[in-house]
Every structure is written in structure tokens, then in C-alpha cells.
Design an enzyme around this catalytic site. Structure first.
Site, short mmCIF file in Angstrom:
data_model
loop_
_atom_site.label_atom_id
_atom_site.label_comp_id
_atom_site.label_asym_id
_atom_site.label_seq_id
_atom_site.Cartn_x
_atom_site.Cartn_y
_atom_site.Cartn_z
N GLY A 104 5.98 1.31 -9.66
CA GLY A 104 5.54 1.26 -11.07
C GLY A 104 6.64 0.88 -12.05
O GLY A 104 6.54 1.21 -13.24
N SER A 105 7.65 0.16 -11.58
CA SER A 105 8.77 -0.20 -12.45
C SER A 105 8.32 -0.93 -13.72
O SER A 105 8.73 -0.59 -14.83
CB SER A 105 9.77 -1.04 -11.65
OG SER A 105 10.54 -1.82 -12.49
N ALA A 107 5.41 -1.09 -15.36
CA ALA A 107 4.67 -0.28 -16.33
C ALA A 107 5.61 0.72 -17.01
O ALA A 107 5.50 0.98 -18.21
CB ALA A 107 3.51 0.44 -15.65
N ASP A 149 -1.64 1.96 -12.71
CA ASP A 149 -0.18 2.08 -12.88
C ASP A 149 0.17 2.53 -14.30
O ASP A 149 0.88 3.51 -14.50
CB ASP A 149 0.51 0.72 -12.65
CG ASP A 149 0.80 0.48 -11.19
OD1 ASP A 149 0.14 1.12 -10.36
OD2 ASP A 149 1.69 -0.34 -10.88
#
Ligand code: PMV
Length: 319
Positions: A104-105, A107, A149
Site C-alpha cells: 500500500g505504499s 495510497a 487500499d
């Protein structure tokens, strides 16, 4: 004047890919690994510096939401949300969340940028509004996202989510001990999602059956969380992995890590996120966590993190 904000990474417990087609999924925030953003006032046009993301500094035209850069788009959308004419300053992003690894980097970085601009402006952006803006960025830059996400990252709570339908925040009767093991292979979710879409076109009935089966797994997994049935939850996660293999989004390295975790005594294991690389997620018990972690490292995991979901935000990434 300056401001500071952050947002967590995330892992999908069950239901990825099928969630794009309307099935439910369950995701957990990873509060111990975060994207952080700071804002410093300057007399120059808004500049974004994100050395961790291997990007050159970028000057942002906050008047334009045509940006081809997701971070610039997030900044512009937030500036417009607050009705600001322009914004001067410097945003620095630092992130502990590995990119292209299903955690989820993207987001999280967007959420941190939205929050830091709000804070600098002396305001708070409500989660509902922030979630909407981050989703806009995800749509623009990540193909056809389900929205899970941005939701888990913005609210920072475990969620049972379905696209355009339910959003329930989950409470855990008992905490879940979870290991995340990184295959070290970078993989773009957008590509895996596009390949699944091709399969849906070529074999609609077969794909629909797989999605239905994943949906049933997610609903039973939710009951297992409610009633603390870790043994069954583990079986469901492993069954979910087999269905993801059928969707062709696993790879030999992920399969190998899943097998290593099960062999070492995990209750269940599966890939997490888009697949083809990134992380696997294994459900363990407090007593088995060290042995499973060791086996995952021996099986080639680049990094193994322990997180205890439903019990605050503990993360141990000592390796
Ligand atoms: O961003 P990732 O790699 O954790 O994957 C998100 C989950 C998918 O179901 C594959 C895509 C989506 O938008 O839900």
C-alpha cells in the site's frame, strides 16, 4: 512554519483481485511501517522531494489536476479541496513502506501528502474526504482499483470492504499474529490486475466461479475473526492462495514462501496484494512465530515482519 503527517502501510488478509469484481475482502493496516510527509514554508512554488521513492524533486502546478505524477496529482487535488489559489513550500516524503510489494505504499504516500497540506493550512481533512481524493489518484495511476487500499490506509483500521457496498471496521475477538515475508520481487499491481481482466474476458464463467469461491472464503474468514477461530482462518487463507494460483497471479517464489511457512507450522499462508512478487502473509501463533520467521528467512525471504493485528500497532522488523 512546518507540519508533519503520516499514513500506514497495509496488507490484504483475504480477497484480493476478486474485490475488483465486487466480492468482499479484508485488509489490515500496518501501523508500524509508514509514509511520512513534512511541509516547510518557502517562498517558492510547491516542491515535492521524495528521495526514498527514487524520484527527482518535482515542482508542482497546484492549479492542474492533469498531472501525470500521482504525488503531484494528490497535492493538486488537496489544494483544490481547500479552495486555495496556490501554495508555496516544500513537501518532503519519507517512507518505510517498500514500493511495488503489495503493502500500500502509493495510497499511504498520497494520504500523508493530503494530510500534511491540510495541517499546514491549519485544517483537518476528514477521513471520508481524504479517502475520496486518494482513490482519485489510485484510479488515475493504478488502473481499475477496488478502493480497498486507500480505505484501509486512510482509516487505519481493519476493514471488511466491498466495492460500492459494505465498509465495516472489524474488531478482533483475539489478536492475529501475522508474518509478512517479502519475496524481494517488485511487481506492479496494475499489470496483475490487467492480466486478470484478460482472463475474465477469455473465460468469464470460470473466473466468476473463482471470484465466488474467494467471496465465500472472505465471509467465512470474517466469522473466524469474530469467533477467534485461528485454525480455520489459516485453512481459509491457504485455500485463498490456491484460488489466486488459479487466477495466475502467484509465482514460484511466492509459492515457495507459502510452502515454507506452512511446513514450519503456520496456520495458513497466502500471497498478499497484487501478487507475482511482493509479500506473502502467514498466520501464526505467538509460540510458532519465531520458528516460522526463521524458516521464511532460510527459504529466501528478503525481510520478515511480525505484526499483531487487533492489538494496537506492533511491528517487529528486526531482520
Ligand atoms: O496494491 P496491492 O498490490 O496490495 O493490491 C491491491 C489489491 C487488488 O485486489 C489486487 C487490487 C485492488 O484494487 O483491489
Amino acid at each position: 512554519m512546518s507540519a508533519k503527517a503520516s499514513a500506514p502501510g497495509k496488507a490484504i488478509l483475504v480477497g484480493e483481485h476478486a474485490v475488483v469484481y465486487g466480492m468482499p475482502a479484508i485488509a489490515l493496516p500496518l501501523s508500524g511501517i509508514r509514509a511520512n510527509a513534512t511541509f516547510r514554508a518557502t517562498r517558492s512554488p510547491l516542491t515535492l522531494i521524495a528521495e526514498d521513492l527514487a524520484r527527482p524533486p518535482l515542482t508542482i502546478d497546484t492549479g492542474s489536476i492533469e498531472s501525470s505524477d500521482p504525488l503531484a496529482l494528490m497535492a493538486a487535488l488537496t489544494v483544490q479541496y481547500f479552495g486555495l489559489e496556490s501554495l508555496q513550500g516544500e513537501i518532503r516524503v519519507q517512507s518505510d513502506i517498500p514500493i511495488a510489494s503489495g503493502l500500500g505504499s502509493g495510497a499511504a504516500v498520497s494520504a500523508a501528502i493530503g494530510r500534511v497540506i491540510a495541517q499546514f493550512h491549519g485544517a483537518i481533512i476528514p477521513n471520508e474526504a481524504l479517502n475520496r481524493l486518494v482513490f482519485e489518484v489510485e484510479k488515475e495511476h493504478h488502473g481499475t482499483p477496488s478502493g480497498i487500499d486507500n480505505t484501509v490506509v486512510v482509516y487505519e483500521l481493519p476493514v471488511y470492504f466491498s466495492k460500492g457496498g459494505s465498509l465495516d471496521f472489524l474488531e478482533f475477538a483475539d489478536p492475529l499474529w501475522i508474518l509478512l515475508a517479502d519475496s524481494g520481487i517488485a511487481s506492479l499491481t496494475r499489470d496483475a490486475v490487467a492480466d486478470v481482466r484478460t482472463q475474465v474476458r477469455l473465460a468469464p464463467a470460470q473466473s466468476a466461479r473463482v471470484f465466488d469461491d474467494i467471496g465465500s472464503i472472505v465471509n467465512e474468514a470474517r466469522d473466524c475473526i469474530d469467533y477467534s477461530n485461528g485454525a480455520r482462518l489459516g485453512e481459509l487463507m491457504s485455500a485463498n492462495h490456491r484460488l489466486l494460483q488459479a487466477l495466475n497471479v502467484s509465482c514460484p517464489e511466492l509459492d515457495h514462501l507459502v510452502e515454507a511457512a506452512l511446513h514450519a507450522g503456520a496456520l495458513g499462508a497466502k500471497l498478499s496484494g497484487g501478487g507475482r512478487g511482493g509479500n506473502i502473509i502467514a498466520l501464526v501463533e505467538e509460540e510458532t512465530a519465531p520458528a516460522v520467521k526463521q524458516c521464511l528467512i532460510e527459504a529466501g525471504a528478503r525481510q520478515v515482519m511480525l505484526t499483531v493485528a487487533g492489538q494496537g500497532s506492533q511491528i517487529d522488523d528486526s531482520d
